[in-house]
Design a protein around this motif. Structure first.
Motif, PDB file in Angstrom:
ATOM      1  N   GLU A  22       1.025  -1.157  -0.013  1.00  0.00           N
ATOM      2  CA  GLU A  22       0.151   0.033   0.051  1.00  0.00           C
ATOM      3  C   GLU A  22       1.034   1.236  -0.055  1.00  0.00           C
ATOM      4  O   GLU A  22       0.396   2.397  -0.532  1.00  0.00           O
ATOM      5  CB  GLU A  22      -0.870  -0.010   1.205  1.00  0.00           C
ATOM      6  N   ALA A  23       2.116   1.182   0.665  1.00  0.00           N
ATOM      7  CA  ALA A  23       2.982   2.250   0.688  1.00  0.00           C
ATOM      8  C   ALA A  23       4.472   1.799   1.013  1.00  0.00           C
ATOM      9  O   ALA A  23       4.540   0.782   1.381  1.00  0.00           O
ATOM     10  CB  ALA A  23       2.461   3.270   1.775  1.00  0.00           C
ATOM     11  N   LEU A  24       5.296   2.659   0.450  1.00  0.00           N
ATOM     12  CA  LEU A  24       7.004   2.395   0.966  1.00  0.00           C
ATOM     13  C   LEU A  24       7.248   3.440   1.680  1.00  0.00           C
ATOM     14  O   LEU A  24       6.888   4.756   1.808  1.00  0.00           O
ATOM     15  CB  LEU A  24       7.408   2.372  -0.426  1.00  0.00           C
ATOM     16  N   SER A  25       8.294   2.970   2.592  1.00  0.00           N
ATOM     17  CA  SER A  25       9.050   3.950   3.438  1.00  0.00           C
ATOM     18  C   SER A  25       9.860   4.945   2.617  1.00  0.00           C
ATOM     19  O   SER A  25      10.021   4.873   1.479  1.00  0.00           O
ATOM     20  CB  SER A  25       9.774   3.379   4.269  1.00  0.00           C
ATOM     21  N   ARG A  26      10.142   5.945   3.085  1.00  0.00           N
ATOM     22  CA  ARG A  26      11.031   7.054   2.477  1.00  0.00           C
ATOM     23  C   ARG A  26      12.390   6.568   1.845  1.00  0.00           C
ATOM     24  O   ARG A  26      12.792   6.865   0.613  1.00  0.00           O
ATOM     25  CB  ARG A  26      11.217   8.424   3.479  1.00  0.00           C
ATOM     26  N   ALA A  31       7.890  -1.867   3.455  1.00  0.00           N
ATOM     27  CA  ALA A  31       6.653  -1.643   2.753  1.00  0.00           C
ATOM     28  C   ALA A  31       5.506  -1.807   3.824  1.00  0.00           C
ATOM     29  O   ALA A  31       5.693  -2.713   4.581  1.00  0.00           O
ATOM     30  CB  ALA A  31       6.661  -2.611   1.735  1.00  0.00           C
ATOM     31  N   LEU A  32       4.606  -1.105   3.823  1.00  0.00           N
ATOM     32  CA  LEU A  32       3.247  -1.140   4.313  1.00  0.00           C
ATOM     33  C   LEU A  32       2.350  -2.151   3.575  1.00  0.00           C
ATOM     34  O   LEU A  32       1.920  -1.775   2.420  1.00  0.00           O
ATOM     35  CB  LEU A  32       2.583   0.269   4.601  1.00  0.00           C
ATOM     36  N   THR A 190       2.726   7.474   3.977  1.00  0.00           N
ATOM     37  CA  THR A 190       3.945   7.037   4.260  1.00  0.00           C
ATOM     38  C   THR A 190       4.980   7.999   4.443  1.00  0.00           C
ATOM     39  O   THR A 190       6.140   7.878   5.279  1.00  0.00           O
ATOM     40  CB  THR A 190       4.205   6.685   2.417  1.00  0.00           C
ATOM     41  N   LYS A 191       4.659   9.435   4.423  1.00  0.00           N
ATOM     42  CA  LYS A 191       5.402  10.546   4.719  1.00  0.00           C
ATOM     43  C   LYS A 191       5.504  10.439   6.195  1.00  0.00           C
ATOM     44  O   LYS A 191       6.351  10.807   6.774  1.00  0.00           O
ATOM     45  CB  LYS A 191       4.562  11.902   4.078  1.00  0.00           C
ATOM     46  N   TYR A 192       4.460   9.890   6.991  1.00  0.00           N
ATOM     47  CA  TYR A 192       4.561  10.035   8.242  1.00  0.00           C
ATOM     48  C   TYR A 192       4.790   8.722   8.860  1.00  0.00           C
ATOM     49  O   TYR A 192       4.840   8.499  10.191  1.00  0.00           O
ATOM     50  CB  TYR A 192       3.048  10.317   8.774  1.00  0.00           C
ATOM     51  N   GLY A 193       5.216   7.924   8.103  1.00  0.00           N
ATOM     52  CA  GLY A 193       5.583   6.469   8.463  1.00  0.00           C
ATOM     53  C   GLY A 193       4.682   5.569   9.394  1.00  0.00           C
ATOM     54  O   GLY A 193       5.105   4.855  10.337  1.00  0.00           O
ATOM     55  N   GLY A 194       3.497   5.624   8.667  1.00  0.00           N
ATOM     56  CA  GLY A 194       2.235   5.097   9.354  1.00  0.00           C
ATOM     57  C   GLY A 194       1.211   5.996   9.826  1.00  0.00           C
ATOM     58  O   GLY A 194       0.805   6.920   9.567  1.00  0.00           O
TER      59      GLY A 194
END
Length: 215
Positions: A22-26, A31-32, A190-194
């Motif tokens: 669903e999203a990747l970390s910076r 990966a989420l 992703t920008k907020y890391g969850g």
């Protein structure tokens, strides 16, 4: 009939549950991921519980058009297809709308959403999203493990024990997905890391998601 509904809603064997990013970390190293089952798995469940003759499905294409998407890669055109599925099981009918970037994807999504209303795979929506290690070069990640016979990952946080802010964010995410804004919302998450590492970050995350929903 109660037994039928119970069998439809039973958790799937862990081997039938898949995970998508669903999203990747910076740094692109995490990966989420969220769990799901594909349309064929849903069809197999329907056939096993009520038999091929015990259910029927019908579809209606609601939209098939292109839209403009803007992200870090620039501006591009993207196809969006919306399909309504009308699913009947043992004389009971429920319907829902699915979407995708092709007719096949939209039909599959619509079927799965309609089946959820009968309990098929509904528990998957209650599972905790998982951050896992991600190999950006190979585009691979190690899926979380689902204990045999259980419908949730190891030690998930029960819904009732989640902080109120987290529940509100989850509700916003679901509404954004329904409006076709899931990708944009995932980038904010992703920008907020969850959920954010501090209460202030969580508050800002919620505010940005609200702003996205309002357009």
């Amino acid at each position: 009939m109660d037994e039928v509904w119970q069998k439809l809603a039973e958790p799937f064997p862990p081997g039938e549950v898949q995970w998508r990013i669903e999203a990747l970390s910076r740094d692109k190293k995490r990966a989420l991921v969220v769990p799901y089952v594909d349309a064929r798995t849903v069809l197999d469940r329907l056939d096993r519980v009520v038999g091929p003759e015990g259910w029927q499905d019908a579809y209606e294409v609601l939209a098939d058009a292109e839209r403009t998407v803007r992200d870090e890669r620039g501006e591009r055109r993207e196809r969006l297809v919306e399909v309504k599925c009308r699913l009947t099981i043992r004389g009971v009918t429920k319907e829902d709308v699915g979407e995708g970037d092709s007719l096949k994807a939209a039909f599959s999504d619509a079927l799965k959403r309609a089946a959820v209303k009968f309990g098929v795979g509904r528990y998957l929506y209650r599972l905790e999203k998982q951050w896992v290690d991600y190999d950006s070069e190979k585009g691979r990640f190690t899926p979380p493990r689902l204990p045999e016979g259980e419908g949730s990952p190891e030690a998930p946080l029960p819904e009732e024990e989640k902080p109120e802010a987290y529940r509100l964010i989850d509700q916003l995410m679901e509404r954004l997905k329904e409006k076709g804004l899931g990708k944009e919302a995932a980038k904010i998450v992703t920008k907020y890391g969850g959920y954010g590492k501090t209460p202030e970050e969580t508050k800002r995350l919620y505010g940005e998601l609200r702003a996205l929903l309002k357009g």
